[in-house]
Design a protein around this motif. Structure first.
Motif, PDB file in Angstrom:
ATOM      1  N   ASN A 170       0.813  -1.219   0.000  1.00 22.84           N
ATOM      2  CA  ASN A 170       0.000   0.000   0.000  1.00 22.84           C
ATOM      3  C   ASN A 170       0.846   1.269   0.000  1.00 22.84           C
ATOM      4  OD1 ASN A 170       0.700  -0.733   2.648  1.00 22.84           O
ATOM      5  ND2 ASN A 170      -1.118   0.173   3.558  1.00 22.84           N
ATOM      6  N   GLN A 222      -6.357   6.974   0.977  1.00 26.89           N
ATOM      7  CA  GLN A 222      -6.388   5.791   0.126  1.00 26.89           C
ATOM      8  C   GLN A 222      -7.623   4.923   0.353  1.00 26.89           C
ATOM      9  OE1 GLN A 222      -2.810   3.463   0.568  1.00 26.89           O
ATOM     10  NE2 GLN A 222      -1.475   5.246   0.609  1.00 26.89           N
ATOM     11  N   SER A 223      -7.790   4.472   1.619  1.00 25.60           N
ATOM     12  CA  SER A 223      -8.800   3.452   1.892  1.00 25.60           C
ATOM     13  C   SER A 223      -9.532   3.765   3.189  1.00 25.60           C
ATOM     14  CB  SER A 223      -8.142   2.070   1.992  1.00 25.60           C
ATOM     15  OG  SER A 223      -7.426   1.765   0.805  1.00 25.60           O
ATOM     16  N   ILE A 259     -11.503   2.919  -1.959  1.00 19.21           N
ATOM     17  CA  ILE A 259     -10.207   2.266  -2.054  1.00 19.21           C
ATOM     18  C   ILE A 259      -9.390   2.916  -3.167  1.00 19.21           C
ATOM     19  CG2 ILE A 259     -10.921   0.038  -1.094  1.00 19.21           C
ATOM     20  CD1 ILE A 259     -11.317  -1.015  -3.902  1.00 19.21           C
ATOM     21  N   ASN A 260      -8.079   2.748  -3.042  1.00 17.57           N
ATOM     22  CA  ASN A 260      -7.137   3.278  -4.029  1.00 17.57           C
ATOM     23  C   ASN A 260      -7.248   4.791  -4.215  1.00 17.57           C
ATOM     24  OD1 ASN A 260      -6.236   0.599  -4.556  1.00 17.57           O
ATOM     25  ND2 ASN A 260      -7.944   0.295  -5.968  1.00 17.57           N
ATOM     26  N   ARG A 288      -9.441  -6.920   6.952  1.00 17.42           N
ATOM     27  CA  ARG A 288      -9.263  -6.309   5.639  1.00 17.42           C
ATOM     28  C   ARG A 288     -10.592  -6.314   4.893  1.00 17.42           C
ATOM     29  NH1 ARG A 288      -5.498  -4.823   7.997  1.00 17.42           N
ATOM     30  NH2 ARG A 288      -3.261  -5.008   7.483  1.00 17.42           N
ATOM     31  N   HIS A 327      -7.933  -4.889   1.476  1.00 14.86           N
ATOM     32  CA  HIS A 327      -7.334  -3.587   1.776  1.00 14.86           C
ATOM     33  C   HIS A 327      -7.393  -3.286   3.270  1.00 14.86           C
ATOM     34  CE1 HIS A 327      -7.155  -2.157  -2.452  1.00 14.86           C
ATOM     35  NE2 HIS A 327      -8.217  -2.940  -2.609  1.00 14.86           N
ATOM     36  N   ASN A 374       0.938  -5.300   3.984  1.00 14.70           N
ATOM     37  CA  ASN A 374       0.317  -3.981   4.131  1.00 14.70           C
ATOM     38  C   ASN A 374       0.303  -3.567   5.594  1.00 14.70           C
ATOM     39  OD1 ASN A 374      -0.700  -3.366   1.364  1.00 14.70           O
ATOM     40  ND2 ASN A 374      -1.820  -5.290   1.688  1.00 14.70           N
TER      41      ASN A 374
END
Length: 596
Positions: A6, A297-298, A325-326, A401, A405, A543
């Motif tokens: 990540n 990011q998330s 996410i992302n 997660r 993620h 991560n």
């Protein structure tokens, strides 16, 4: 140096700084960081140092009683665990609750949120920004002018008022009994406030003590007591009898009027004290926009505060549901808490064991089997750890997660999801705050942004309390006094084997309880709490979680005085008691409880 999937560059070659315990939180937490020659954090390791055995304790018990045990996970966020628990049982048994019960539950949940936010900021987090000792140097007249500039509606703002508080503080300091102010790093240059701002904020620290004892009365009115109010599968335990004057536990006119008075008092404080303080303090720290971690990011929110009973569709929730996410704010994903491919917990770096290494389990299939062992490169012993080995097992917190993620949860996550989804109230609040502070949108992804989101949410939740109080009173005026559905109270009416899930947005973030019931008893119970999400260790892929990520690349004025570490970790309002529980120093079982 290694790069995580990540996107964080980890370098454990620098000087190791250990903060153990991290104080001013609920529970026990340890943090280790590596800093380079410039005092910048290049590696972070976050550890929960207690084992939670609650899931084991609940096995074999009556599911109607589960809320009373789940509520004892924590002494702060009590009712939110009880609410999640009764929702899980109601989901399993297909029990609908009345409209009044939905309004009362929302009022209790919102009161818990606001109480938690106020206490967190003033009594746990503010001392990372505010120097109460420096307040002794303040000019009370200038402090009064500052107060009237940032919040002209707050009535307690005269020079004499601030002079009295300053004198009380002076006697406190001169006595040598500093209490919570003892051992602070008060000469550290990380503190930026003027003496007048320090005096104003310290004064409001005292005012918040008075407020918190008032707002909890809402729990005692509807739930009988605080901090562990009563709840009920099928509704709420408080009967409504507006004509009653002496019935124990009954909600009458006097009780309803008191709740309305408390809501108004709380609203005034959040609008005239809390938010102006965050803006005033934040003005001194506008250049310190560190601590964002994975918030850009998330982020994840389950959503909460349903408008109508038994309807948890996203459009009916006042607190938004969704996942980002992302870093793509243009797409808010829906969240399916039942899907085994979405939510999984991993234990590769946690002191637990699963049947298959590297495999994540959905909470319905979750297992809580402790396995305490230090990694091969750890320093010290099991009872006196000098340095953890992040390549091995190093925490009692599991690693949940969402679709693989690591996610940040909490007020900032809720506000990012809400903003991205076009939630009008949240967008207006965020845009207004950034405009007042003269900051770009990216400033949201920071320790300051996380702190501001909690303050903004408290004001929004005050408005929601007013809404549901009006709704409750309207129902009562229309003759509806129903608060519980007990049609399925008898276990003989239950299926032989069922499972359910209950979720809320706790003050600290996404909270879920998953339950399996067999032959009228709890067969399995798993809770994935906000600090499990935020405080998770590394996962199978390497991560890092929200706590660890938030510390990366933060410069420290004096690494031996870790104000910056505390400032960022406290911004999450960690609750390690929720995510962990009791174990002996050697990892042995302390006791065995047989349920008959």
């Amino acid at each position: 140096m290694a790069t995580t999937p990540n996107g964080f560059d980890l370098d454990d070659s620098g000087r190791r700084i250990v903060v153990d315990p991290v104080t001013r939180i609920e529970g026990h937490m340890r943090c280790e960081v590596n800093v380079d020659d410039d005092g910048v954090i290049r590696n972070a390791v976050s550890t929960g140092t207690m084992w939670r055995g609650l899931e084991v304790i609940l096995k074999g018990r009556d599911p109607r009683d589960a809320w009373a045990f789940a509520e004892r996970v924590c002494g702060v966020c009590t009712g939110t665990h009880a609410l999640t628990s009764v929702r899980a049982v109601e989901d399993a048994l297909k029990i609908d609750i009345p409209d009044n019960a939905n309004s009362i539950r929302n009022l209790m949940q919102l009161a818990l949120h606001i109480h938690d936010h106020v206490v967190h900021f003033y009594h746990l987090h503010a001392l990372d920004w505010v120097n109460p000792v420096n307040a002794l140097r303040a000019d009370p007249k200038a402090t009064s002018e500052l107060q009237q500039a940032v919040s002209p509606s707050h009535p307690m703002s005269s020079p004499g008022y601030f002079r009295d508080v300053q004198n009380r503080l002076k006697k406190f300091v001169e006595s040598g009994q500093l209490g919570l102010f003892k051992n602070g790093y008060w000469d550290n240059p990380a503190y930026k406030l003027s003496a007048e701002a320090d005096l104003m904020a310290t004064t409001h620290y005292l005012e918040a003590l008075d407020l918190q004892k008032e707002i909890v009365k809402i729990h005692t009115i509807f739930g009988g007591k605080n901090p562990h109010p009563n709840w009920l599968v099928g509704g709420v335990p408080c009967p409504i009898n507006v004509h009653s004057t002496g019935a124990v536990g009954a909600i009458n006119i006097e009780r309803l009027n008191l709740v309305e008075t408390i809501i108004k008092q709380t609203t005034d404080f959040c609008r005239n004290v809390y938010i102006p303080d965050v803006q005033a303090i934040g003005g001194f720290y506008k250049s310190w926009l560190y601590g964002g971690g994975i918030s850009s990011q998330s982020v994840l929110s389950y959503g909460d505060i349903p408008e109508h009973p038994n309807d948890f569709s996203a459009g009916q929730l006042h607190l938004p549901r969704g996942a980002i996410i992302n870093g793509n704010l243009n797409e808010v994903h829906d969240v399916d808490i039942r899907n085994p491919d979405e939510i999984q917990e991993f234990v590769d770096h946690s002191w637990y064991t699963y049947g298959e290494p590297g495999k994540g389990l959905h909470p319905w299939d979750g297992d809580t089997s402790p396995k305490f062992e230090l990694g091969p490169n750890a320093k010290g012993t099991k009872t006196n750890i000098k340095q953890l080995d992040e390549a091995g097992k190093y925490s009692w917190i599991k690693a949940p997660r969402w679709r693989g993620h690591p996610m940040e949860v909490g007020p900032l996550a809720r506000y990012i999801v809400g903003y991205a989804a076009g939630h009008e109230d949240i967008k207006n609040q965020v845009d207004g705050f950034l405009r007042t502070m003269d900051l770009p949108f990216d400033a949201v992804f920071s320790t300051l942004g996380r702190t501001a989101a909690r303050a903004l949410e408290s004001e929004y939740q005050c408005r929601l309390m007013t809404h549901f109080m009006n709704k409750l009173i309207t129902n009562i005026k229309n003759g509806d006094e129903n608060t519980a559905n007990v049609a399925k109270w008898d276990p003989s009416t239950w299926p032989k084997e069922v499972k359910g899930v209950g979720v809320t947005e706790a003050p600290r973030g996404a909270l879920g309880h998953w339950i399996k019931i067999k032959d009228g008893r709890i067969e399995n119970y798993q809770a994935v709490v906000p600090t499990t999400w935020n405080g998770s260790p590394r996962d199978t892929q390497g991560n890092i979680g929200a706590f660890e990520a938030s510390l990366m690349n933060t410069p420290m004025e004096r690494p031996e005085e870790p104000v910056e570490i505390l400032r960022t970790l406290h911004s999450f309002d960690p609750c390690l008691a929720c995510s962990t529980h009791v174990m002996s120093p050697d990892g042995d079982e302390l006791s065995t409880v047989k349920v008959r």
